[in-house]
Design an enzyme around this catalytic site. Structure first.
Site, PDB file in Angstrom:
ATOM      1  N   MET A  93       0.848  -1.205   0.000  1.00  0.00           N
ATOM      2  CA  MET A  93       0.000   0.000   0.000  1.00  0.00           C
ATOM      3  C   MET A  93       0.878   1.247   0.000  1.00  0.00           C
ATOM      4  O   MET A  93       1.839   1.313   0.755  1.00  0.00           O
ATOM      5  CB  MET A  93      -0.876  -0.003   1.262  1.00  0.00           C
ATOM      6  CG  MET A  93      -1.671   1.279   1.451  1.00  0.00           C
ATOM      7  SD  MET A  93      -2.800   1.197   2.866  1.00  0.00           S
ATOM      8  CE  MET A  93      -1.715   1.691   4.202  1.00  0.00           C
TER       9      MET A  93
ATOM     10  N   ASP B 263      -0.036   5.689  -1.153  1.00  0.00           N
ATOM     11  CA  ASP B 263      -0.947   6.811  -0.867  1.00  0.00           C
ATOM     12  C   ASP B 263      -2.395   6.437  -0.560  1.00  0.00           C
ATOM     13  O   ASP B 263      -2.996   5.602  -1.237  1.00  0.00           O
ATOM     14  CB  ASP B 263      -1.049   7.738  -2.082  1.00  0.00           C
ATOM     15  CG  ASP B 263       0.257   7.989  -2.769  1.00  0.00           C
ATOM     16  OD1 ASP B 263       1.290   7.544  -2.280  1.00  0.00           O
ATOM     17  OD2 ASP B 263       0.223   8.637  -3.818  1.00  0.00           O
TER      18      ASP B 263
ATOM     19  N   GLN C  48      -3.506   3.269  -2.836  1.00  0.00           N
ATOM     20  CA  GLN C  48      -2.659   2.695  -3.875  1.00  0.00           C
ATOM     21  C   GLN C  48      -2.268   1.295  -3.431  1.00  0.00           C
ATOM     22  O   GLN C  48      -1.632   1.123  -2.385  1.00  0.00           O
ATOM     23  CB  GLN C  48      -1.415   3.570  -4.056  1.00  0.00           C
ATOM     24  CG  GLN C  48      -1.709   4.909  -4.709  1.00  0.00           C
ATOM     25  CD  GLN C  48      -1.985   4.748  -6.192  1.00  0.00           C
ATOM     26  OE1 GLN C  48      -1.068   4.632  -6.978  1.00  0.00           O
ATOM     27  NE2 GLN C  48      -3.252   4.722  -6.583  1.00  0.00           N
TER      28      GLN C  48
ATOM     29  N   TRP D 245       6.026  -1.987  -4.587  1.00  0.00           N
ATOM     30  CA  TRP D 245       5.197  -1.171  -5.491  1.00  0.00           C
ATOM     31  C   TRP D 245       5.011  -1.862  -6.841  1.00  0.00           C
ATOM     32  O   TRP D 245       5.907  -2.540  -7.335  1.00  0.00           O
ATOM     33  CB  TRP D 245       5.870   0.196  -5.680  1.00  0.00           C
ATOM     34  CG  TRP D 245       5.012   1.166  -6.423  1.00  0.00           C
ATOM     35  CD1 TRP D 245       4.103   2.009  -5.865  1.00  0.00           C
ATOM     36  CD2 TRP D 245       4.967   1.374  -7.832  1.00  0.00           C
ATOM     37  NE1 TRP D 245       3.486   2.728  -6.859  1.00  0.00           N
ATOM     38  CE2 TRP D 245       3.995   2.365  -8.075  1.00  0.00           C
ATOM     39  CE3 TRP D 245       5.639   0.826  -8.915  1.00  0.00           C
ATOM     40  CZ2 TRP D 245       3.685   2.831  -9.353  1.00  0.00           C
ATOM     41  CZ3 TRP D 245       5.335   1.270 -10.192  1.00  0.00           C
ATOM     42  CH2 TRP D 245       4.365   2.263 -10.398  1.00  0.00           C
TER      43      TRP D 245
ATOM     44  N   SER E 227      -2.988   7.815  -8.020  1.00  0.00           N
ATOM     45  CA  SER E 227      -3.719   8.513  -6.954  1.00  0.00           C
ATOM     46  C   SER E 227      -4.746   9.514  -7.467  1.00  0.00           C
ATOM     47  O   SER E 227      -4.673   9.959  -8.609  1.00  0.00           O
ATOM     48  CB  SER E 227      -2.733   9.238  -6.045  1.00  0.00           C
ATOM     49  OG  SER E 227      -2.055   8.286  -5.281  1.00  0.00           O
TER      50      SER E 227
ATOM     51  N   TRP F  80       9.438   6.928   0.779  1.00  0.00           N
ATOM     52  CA  TRP F  80       9.851   6.235  -0.451  1.00  0.00           C
ATOM     53  C   TRP F  80      11.302   5.782  -0.425  1.00  0.00           C
ATOM     54  O   TRP F  80      11.704   4.941  -1.227  1.00  0.00           O
ATOM     55  CB  TRP F  80       9.587   7.133  -1.672  1.00  0.00           C
ATOM     56  CG  TRP F  80       8.160   7.068  -2.134  1.00  0.00           C
ATOM     57  CD1 TRP F  80       7.252   8.083  -2.163  1.00  0.00           C
ATOM     58  CD2 TRP F  80       7.472   5.907  -2.632  1.00  0.00           C
ATOM     59  NE1 TRP F  80       6.048   7.629  -2.642  1.00  0.00           N
ATOM     60  CE2 TRP F  80       6.157   6.302  -2.938  1.00  0.00           C
ATOM     61  CE3 TRP F  80       7.838   4.576  -2.838  1.00  0.00           C
ATOM     62  CZ2 TRP F  80       5.207   5.419  -3.447  1.00  0.00           C
ATOM     63  CZ3 TRP F  80       6.891   3.705  -3.341  1.00  0.00           C
ATOM     64  CH2 TRP F  80       5.602   4.125  -3.644  1.00  0.00           C
TER      65      TRP F  80
HETATM   66  C1  FRU Z   1       3.039   9.402  -4.519  1.00  0.00           C
HETATM   67  C2  FRU Z   1       2.849   8.774  -5.894  1.00  0.00           C
HETATM   68  C3  FRU Z   1       1.791   9.540  -6.661  1.00  0.00           C
HETATM   69  C4  FRU Z   1       1.320   8.507  -7.632  1.00  0.00           C
HETATM   70  C5  FRU Z   1       1.377   7.253  -6.806  1.00  0.00           C
HETATM   71  C6  FRU Z   1       1.731   6.021  -7.570  1.00  0.00           C
HETATM   72  O1  FRU Z   1       3.521   8.524  -3.566  1.00  0.00           O
HETATM   73  O2  FRU Z   1       4.075   8.753  -6.578  1.00  0.00           O
HETATM   74  O3  FRU Z   1       2.254  10.731  -7.265  1.00  0.00           O
HETATM   75  O4  FRU Z   1       0.035   8.783  -8.102  1.00  0.00           O
HETATM   76  O5  FRU Z   1       2.350   7.461  -5.816  1.00  0.00           O
HETATM   77  O6  FRU Z   1       1.574   4.878  -6.789  1.00  0.00           O
END
Ligand code: FRU
Length: 591
Positions: free
Chosen positions: A111, A113, A129, A137, A170, A373
């Site tokens: 997970m 955002d 997300q 990711w 997002s 991140w």
């Molecule tokens: C922020 C981001 C957003 C994007 C999403 C992708 O953490 O980079 O800008 O929409 O994560 O997972």
């Protein structure tokens, strides 16, 4: 050592059970019917003689698909089918020692955002997300959870699946009470960025609508509703809200290092209005995840607040949340402060992509992703990665001519209280620290409310400890006028050096952080503040996280920790003068 998730196989079941090994290369799985691509996923399939890290389900029933609609690239279909089985129910997710007790986490998988947050008819909806195929990711979907009170969350089926047009990045949601879009009165309309590297505009804004209050969505056939006019590459994270004075919708999209404002009468046709942000605050790379709302001070002054998430740019490396305060005339935002003014919503290292719920009246409630991140994909959890911080109510206050935003846990947090006790009159001096056993036994979920009186010089603070000798040191530094949280010895800290694909080296980290620094994770973070005697602290602890709110949320710090057993003791100390804890309330929290 990873364990296999258990499940009962059945050759005709609706769930494909896919064994995953995170270290393997990705292959692509596609579901297609009648020439249409319904679904695309990149999976790291475990080989025949490899022990999978875990099993994940894919609900073929959701697509009305069967085995013959599933195709693979990067592997021969016969070889893939040998590794995959079927079941009637998804596999069980085993308990794990680093799963928080009361913070929202995904059921399994990755997970980042929080997305599309809205409130309607007694339920808060939190989308996020989500990668259901690995704890790193990839394969962006919108996962979904609901809560009646912001602290008890219930998982729901995935709300938006990755599709043939790309990942579902997002975005935000609105409730269209007046049916301006024509989908129906009270339809929930959600906006997301579709990300597809194979298209001309790789990031475009799309919408999906729900006629059952956010449980299921239909993607709009006219998507995308917005493409960038100049072909800009980073163009994402649409925030949509209703602007009452001109009866119109406004969308803010992060576009490289600025925020672009658009307006619409029907949520489908969008007209460009203005851009703001160039040169404002910290921006080594692009802006992400905007939010925009009004707040009012206790004295009755109302201001607009622009939330700008930046990655990297955090004072301590990696990702963090800035904000800007100013005015809005329906077309453009004007920031009250000079470009170089930087205001952080949180002074810890694990607070990012923070956005707020829509449709909550006068309340502005923010939900941070509680990670960074730089190392989010390598923290030592097994079957899931990342949690959300406790939802926070935002406020506005003025200090020295500047407006600032405060953040404080929502009042509903009290729904988690499981009994408390209060101690008073604890005083520490340099030669006499005070040890306090918080719990004889604890599952690591509690809150400390602390009223302190800090001496005018030196360091005074609280050290949380456990039997393994792990320590988190939280102290006021009166000489440097800071509040500090040092997690260098907090438990497992040795995973922070590897960068993720999203994390880029923060050029100024060592320069700005003169405090303890071992690696990207093992360090101290601090908040500048005027340390002036009496302060209050609210400390939320939940196994792997500490959230500290000082003076009603005027300074906030959120940091992850991975101790070898919950912290159960406290040391009150001072290296100069008398540090007193006038009142300490210890409250166990649980669901
Ligand atoms: C922020 C981001 C957003 C994007 C999403 C992708 O953490 O980079 O800008 O929409 O994560 O997972």
């Amino acid at each position: 050592m990873p364990l296999l998730l258990s499940c009962h196989r059945s050759p005709a079941g609706r769930y494909m059970i896919i064994p995953i090994r995170e270290a393997n290369d990705e292959i692509t799985l596609t579901i297609g019917k009648g020439g249409e691509t319904l679904y695309v996923a990149d999976i790291r399939l475990a080989g025949e003689r490899e022990l999978p890290d875990y099993l994940v389900p894919l609900d073929l029933g959701h697509f009305g698909a069967s085995k013959r609609d599933v195709h693979f690239s990067g592997i021969k279909a016969a070889k893939a089918w040998k590794l995959i089985s079927f079941a009637d129910t998804p596999p069980e997710v085993p308990a794990e020692r680093y799963r928080p007790v009361y913070h929202h986490t995904p059921p399994y998988g990755w997970m980042n955002d929080a997305n599309g947050l809205f409130y309607k008819d007694g339920l808060y909806h939190l989308y996020y997300q989500y990668n259901p195929f690995a704890c790193v990711w990839g394969n962006m979907h919108w996962g979904h959870s609901v809560s009646p009170d912001l602290v008890h969350w219930e998982h729901q089926p995935v709300a938006l699946y990755r599709d043939g047009y790309g990942h579902i990045f997002s975005g935000s949601s609105v409730v269209d009470y007046d049916n301006t879009a024509g989908f129906g009165e009270g339809a929930v309309v959600s906006f997301y960025t579709s990300y597809n590297t194979e298209r001309e505009f790789i990031q475009t804004q799309c919408l999906a609508c729900s006629l059952d209050d956010g449980m299921t969505f239909t993607k709009y056939e006219g998507n995308p509703v917005l493409t960038p006019f100049d072909g800009i590459k980073d163009f994402r994270d649409p925030k949509v809200f209703w602007y009452g004075p001109e009866s119109k919708w406004i969308m803010i999209v992060s576009a490289d290092k600025e925020m672009r404002f658009y307006s619409s009468k029907d949520l489908k046709e969008w007209e460009y209005m203005s851009a703001w942000g160039e040169g404002y605050g910290v921006q080594p790379r692009q802006f992400e995840c905007p939010d925009f709302f009004q707040l009012t001070t206790a004295e009755g002054e109302t201001k607009w607040v622009m939330i700008v998430n930046v990655n990297p740019g955090c004072f301590f490396g990696g990702s963090a949340t800035q904000y800007f305060v100013g005015g809005f005339d329906g077309r453009s935002f004007t920031c009250d402060s000079p470009k170089e003014t930087v205001k952080w919503l949180d002074w810890g290292k694990d607070h990012y992509a923070t956005v707020c719920f829509s449709n909550t009246g006068d309340r502005v409630i923010a939900v941070p992703w509680m990670s960074n991140w730089q190392y989010g994909t390598i923290v030592p959890t097994e079957y899931f990665r990342s949690a959300n911080a406790i939802p926070r109510e935002l406020g506005l206050f003025k200090d020295g001519g500047e407006y600032y935003v405060s953040a404080y846990p929502v009042a509903e947090l009290s729904n988690l209280e499981k009994g408390s006790r209060t101690l008073s009159g604890i005083a520490a001096t340099a030669d006499k620290p005070q040890g306090i056993k918080l719990f004889d036994s604890t599952d690591g979920a509690y809150e400390l409310d602390v009223d302190v009186n800090v001496p005018a010089a030196g360091r005074s603070g609280l050290r949380l400890t456990n039997a393994a000798g792990d320590v988190v040191d939280m102290y006021f530094d009166a000489s440097l006028q800071r509040f500090v949280m040092d997690r260098t010895k907090s438990g497992t800290v040795d995973f922070g050096e590897r960068s993720t694909t999203h994390g880029i080296e923060n050029h100024d980290r060592r320069k700005t952080n003169s405090m303890n620094y071992v690696n990207d994770f093992a360090l101290a973070t601090w908040a500048p503040m005027s340390v002036k005697g009496i302060h209050s602290m609210k400390i939320l602890y939940d196994l792997t996280s500490l959230e500290v709110f000082i003076d009603g949320g005027r300074a906030v710090m959120t940091n992850l920790v991975f101790p070898d057993g919950p912290y159960d003791s406290l040391e009150v100390y001072s290296d100069k003068g008398r540090f007193s804890v006038d009142k300490l309330t210890i409250t166990a929290l649980g669901l």
